[in-house]
Design a protein around this motif. Structure first.
Motif, PDB file in Angstrom:
ATOM      1  N   GLY A 123       0.819  -1.210   0.000  1.00 32.26           N
ATOM      2  CA  GLY A 123       0.000   0.000   0.000  1.00 32.26           C
ATOM      3  C   GLY A 123       0.849   1.254   0.000  1.00 32.26           C
ATOM      4  O   GLY A 123       0.501   2.252   0.626  1.00 32.26           O
ATOM      5  N   HIS A 168     -12.478   8.705   1.162  1.00 30.02           N
ATOM      6  CA  HIS A 168     -11.072   8.298   1.119  1.00 30.02           C
ATOM      7  C   HIS A 168     -10.557   8.090   2.537  1.00 30.02           C
ATOM      8  O   HIS A 168     -10.751   8.931   3.400  1.00 30.02           O
ATOM      9  CB  HIS A 168     -10.229   9.359   0.413  1.00 30.02           C
ATOM     10  N   SER A 227      -7.202   7.118   3.112  1.00 31.51           N
ATOM     11  CA  SER A 227      -5.751   7.295   3.163  1.00 31.51           C
ATOM     12  C   SER A 227      -5.391   8.743   2.891  1.00 31.51           C
ATOM     13  O   SER A 227      -5.919   9.366   1.967  1.00 31.51           O
ATOM     14  CB  SER A 227      -5.095   6.395   2.120  1.00 31.51           C
ATOM     15  N   THR A 279      -6.991   1.301  -0.510  1.00 33.17           N
ATOM     16  CA  THR A 279      -7.067  -0.157  -0.652  1.00 33.17           C
ATOM     17  C   THR A 279      -7.632  -0.482  -2.022  1.00 33.17           C
ATOM     18  O   THR A 279      -8.184   0.373  -2.702  1.00 33.17           O
ATOM     19  CB  THR A 279      -7.987  -0.808   0.395  1.00 33.17           C
ATOM     20  N   GLY A 289      -6.343   1.724  -5.172  1.00 37.38           N
ATOM     21  CA  GLY A 289      -5.849   2.323  -3.933  1.00 37.38           C
ATOM     22  C   GLY A 289      -4.733   3.317  -4.109  1.00 37.38           C
ATOM     23  O   GLY A 289      -4.579   4.219  -3.312  1.00 37.38           O
TER      24      GLY A 289
END
Lengths: 113, 115
Positions: free
Chosen positions: A99, B29, B31, B97, B101
């Motif tokens: 990630g 979102h 992140s 993700t 992502g």
């Protein structure tokens, strides 16, 4: 550690010239690939992206990029640049397992009218 | 939908002070990543937060810290400012993700000047 290398720091072209900006990355696993562009005084924005499938992807404003897995490359191309393409271009790699995104150092493109 | 917002847009501080920058990601979102952009160094990754946890970290000293709240908004703090901290600080949000992502959406940045 994954890394991204952009071959040219500064490219100067005349209008109508063809453009190819190199991008190589070092990571053997599954990646998503991106080119972002930052026009003078504007936000960084997505130019094009590759997730899977056809390795030749098309983006906005006539740009395209080709993913060559065996060469770990994702070069950006445009057949005929315009003055308005003057900007900074960033290649980015997203490691889908961790990630984590890694950006190249950027290439400044100057197009002379 | 609304884009990524960053506040303040401009900030002038003196050496030794501390500063807090704020970022509101795109709705949905989870992140938020922070980057330092300077003319000579390009985009340098600071850290990424996902669901209130720091998931990735760059090579910056401990003076740089961050956090993420339950609504995904994020703050970045720099303590004991140095002249070299003058830069454009960019926030980027993403789903964090899934296949999409890694696609990041950037804010306008906060221009920090340290005198």
């Amino acid at each position: 550690a994954q890394s991204v290398s952009q071959h040219n720091h500064h490219v100067i072209l005349s209008e109508a010239a063809s453009l190819e900006l190199g991008c190589n990355y070092s990571y053997g696993g599954t990646v998503n690939l991106f080119w972002y562009v930052q026009y003078p005084g504007q936000h960084l924005q997505l130019l094009l992206k590759y997730f899977s499938g056809d390795p030749l992807v098309k983006g906005i404003k006539g740009f395209e990029a080709e993913f060559i897995k065996s060469k770990f490359s994702f070069n950006l191309r445009k057949p005929s640049v315009q003055w308005s393409d003057t900007a900074e271009y960033f290649c980015a790699v997203y490691n889908t397992n961790a990630g984590k995104s890694t950006f190249g150092d950027g290439t400044t493109l100057t197009v002379k009218p | 939908k609304a884009g990524v917002t960053q506040t303040p847009r401009y900030l002038i501080k003196t050496r030794g002070q501390q500063v807090t920058l704020s970022c509101s990601p795109i709705s949905g979102h989870r992140s938020v990543s922070w980057y330092q952009q300077t003319p000579g160094q390009g985009l340098q990754f600071l850290f990424e937060y996902f669901s209130e946890t720091q998931r990735n970290k760059g090579n910056f000293p401990g003076r740089f810290s961050g956090r993420q709240f339950s609504n995904s908004r994020s703050e970045m703090n720099v303590s004991t400012l140095e002249l070299g901290d003058s830069a454009l600080y960019l926030c980027a949000s993403s789903l964090g993700t899934g296949q999409a992502g890694g696609e990041q959406f950037f804010g306008p940045g906060t221009r920090l000047t340290v005198l």
